[in-house]
Design an enzyme around this catalytic site. Sequence first.
Site, PDB file in Angstrom:
ATOM      1  N   THR A  91       1.012  -1.265   0.122  1.00  0.00           N
ATOM      2  CA  THR A  91      -0.060   0.072  -0.152  1.00  0.00           C
ATOM      3  C   THR A  91       0.819   1.334   0.019  1.00  0.00           C
ATOM      4  OG1 THR A  91      -0.177   0.172   2.278  1.00  0.00           O
ATOM      5  CG2 THR A  91      -1.702  -1.294   1.534  1.00  0.00           C
ATOM      6  N   TYR A  93      -0.815  10.766  15.365  1.00  0.00           N
ATOM      7  CA  TYR A  93      -0.005  10.057  14.777  1.00  0.00           C
ATOM      8  C   TYR A  93       0.711   8.948  15.534  1.00  0.00           C
ATOM      9  CZ  TYR A  93       3.989   8.811  11.671  1.00  0.00           C
ATOM     10  OH  TYR A  93       4.964   8.004  10.634  1.00  0.00           O
ATOM     11  N   ALA A  96       2.438   2.769  -2.442  1.00  0.00           N
ATOM     12  CA  ALA A  96       3.759   2.221  -3.281  1.00  0.00           C
ATOM     13  C   ALA A  96       4.064   3.341  -4.518  1.00  0.00           C
ATOM     14  CB  ALA A  96       3.553   0.979  -3.875  1.00  0.00           C
ATOM     15  N   ASN A  97       3.549   4.263  -4.539  1.00  0.00           N
ATOM     16  CA  ASN A  97       3.799   5.063  -5.435  1.00  0.00           C
ATOM     17  C   ASN A  97       4.799   6.349  -5.074  1.00  0.00           C
ATOM     18  OD1 ASN A  97       1.850   6.817  -4.184  1.00  0.00           O
ATOM     19  ND2 ASN A  97       0.959   7.614  -5.897  1.00  0.00           N
TER      20      ASN A  97
END
Length: 290
Positions: A9, A168, A11-12
């Site tokens: 996920t 976070y 991954a770009n």
Amino acid sequence: MEDKTILITGANDGIGRATAERLAEYGAHLVLACRDEVKAQHTAQAITKKTGNHRIDTLPLDLSDFSSIRAAADEFLAEHPKLDVLINNAGVYTDKLELTKEGYELQFGVNYLGHFLLTMALMPAIRCCRHCSRVINVSSAQHVKGGLDFGSLRGEKGSKDYNGSKAYAQSKLANVLFTMELDRRFGEELTTNCLHPGVVGTRLANKKAGTLTRTVWSMYKPFATPPHEGADTSVYLAQSPEVQDVSGRYFDENQCLRKPSSIARNEHLARRLWEFSEKAVSDYLPREQY
């Protein structure tokens, strides 16, 4: 790795893209699951050109939308009989309160809850790998600063009291708790581990963060670990025979075992989070699937 199918996920860009490039060099069949499919396709083409690996597919996936997650899982299951490695890598950071489509605080929803749903939805393919599949959750050393406030997961405390750093840390703590509970429940069928990739110079804090955070991060980023090194532990956990029987553990950026925070080792809290998550995604994942 030529006989392995790996889904990553986010991954770009960043660590996810670096992980994909490294695993492509091993000859693995990759599925790049990304929110922006056009960018994912460009990334797949670039990785093919760089590595010569033509077995790279893309899959549209918006982790802030349960319907998109279920559709992505269904599409994957229809086209792939097995999933050898799932790398839950995608993440988001924001300084202001934002919600997912289903109304969960964005960082908790994307960094953890969306990956919980995706993992459970893909379980039929994961289970097909005959006890050799791997689930890898990209967490963070920031989890040690996190607590799990079940009264804040839908932004109940409002924008005024929202703290992006705490949210976070909470989402990354959830990643570790999920790893431990997944191992307790499915350890006979798969291995699962989580990791801290290091302080990596990605665009994570440049996308949705406020002006001050973006400015500070942009100044620090050149001194941070580059993404190709930040991918080291994800790649190690995905392919190394050294960890084929290791499960329910937390690794650092040097591929060394570390003890997570005491709260991350709390079995009661992990079960409570799992039960909360099951209820949250129940409309999108029939129980009989897992």
